[in-house]
Design an enzyme around this catalytic site. Structure first.
Site, PDB file in Angstrom:
ATOM      1  N   VAL A   1      -3.686  -1.285   1.078  1.00 13.43           N
ATOM      2  CA  VAL A   1      -2.887  -0.089   0.839  1.00 13.43           C
ATOM      3  C   VAL A   1      -1.404  -0.386   1.076  1.00 13.43           C
ATOM      4  O   VAL A   1      -0.545   0.045   0.296  1.00 13.43           O
ATOM      5  CB  VAL A   1      -3.370   1.098   1.710  1.00 13.43           C
ATOM      6  N   CYS A   2      -1.092  -1.146   2.107  1.00 12.94           N
ATOM      7  CA  CYS A   2       0.313  -1.495   2.397  1.00 12.94           C
ATOM      8  C   CYS A   2       0.894  -2.342   1.269  1.00 12.94           C
ATOM      9  O   CYS A   2       2.047  -2.156   0.865  1.00 12.94           O
ATOM     10  CB  CYS A   2       0.420  -2.236   3.722  1.00 12.94           C
ATOM     11  N   ASP A   3       0.108  -3.266   0.766  1.00 13.30           N
ATOM     12  CA  ASP A   3       0.504  -4.101  -0.364  1.00 13.30           C
ATOM     13  C   ASP A   3       0.809  -3.216  -1.573  1.00 13.30           C
ATOM     14  O   ASP A   3       1.871  -3.318  -2.177  1.00 13.30           O
ATOM     15  CB  ASP A   3      -0.629  -5.088  -0.664  1.00 13.30           C
TER      16      ASP A   3
END
Length: 173
Positions: free
Chosen positions: A64-66
């Protein structure tokens, strides 16, 4: 002693404690000092007079951060007069490695690993994990907060469209 907000968000369904006061629309953003990729300090005052979209992620090495960072990198080129910052507690070296591999060029990556200065100033430091919770902040040219989203479940995506619209609106003023 910093304020603690127990159960402010969940991480994988479990309530966690955030350190620092909750930031609200209309607040003047507190200054912070983090590290840029070259290990030089960066503070909010370094970007004074600029609209900021600040994307906060727990770790750049998660799905999700990516995706969140890639999305804001793509949008950054369409946001004139807006500086897009991504803040995490990843080491600056890891951020630089990831950016190189992902082709990230439009977002300024900042590391809060040293002091959690940003995390405490914006109320996003997760006490139990020493990570930052997922959040989005938009600051106008005077560092007034115009948009805030603390994502209730850390593993979920933020509302990209609302954040982008808020950044565009702040830049037009």
């Amino acid at each position: 002693m910093a304020i603690e907000r127990a159960g402010a968000v969940t991480f994988k369904g479990n309530p966690v404690t955030l350190i620092g006061e909750e930031v609200k629309v209309g607040d003047t953003a507190k200054d912070f000092t983090v590290l840029a990729q070259g290990l030089q300090p960066y503070s909010l005052n370094d970007g004074k007079g600029t609209v900021h979209l600040i994307s906060v992620v727990p770790s750049i090495d998660t799905g999700v951060c990516d995706a969140q960072t890639r999305r804001f990198n793509e949008e950054a080129s369409k946001l004139p007069n807006v500086e897009v910052l991504t803040v995490s507690v990843d080491l600056p070296f890891a951020q630089a490695r990831w950016c190189g591999a992902a082709g990230i060029e439009n977002v300024k990556m900042l590391s809060d690993h040293r002091d959690l200065s940003f995390g405490e100033a914006f109320g996003v430091a997760i006490k139990e994990l020493r990570l930052l919770t997922r959040a989005i902040f938009v600051l106008d040219k005077d560092n007034k907060v115009t948009y805030v989203e603390y994502v209730p479940e850390v593993t979920n995506h933020p509302d990209y469209e609302k954040a982008i619209a808020a950044a565009k609106e702040a830049a037009e003023k």
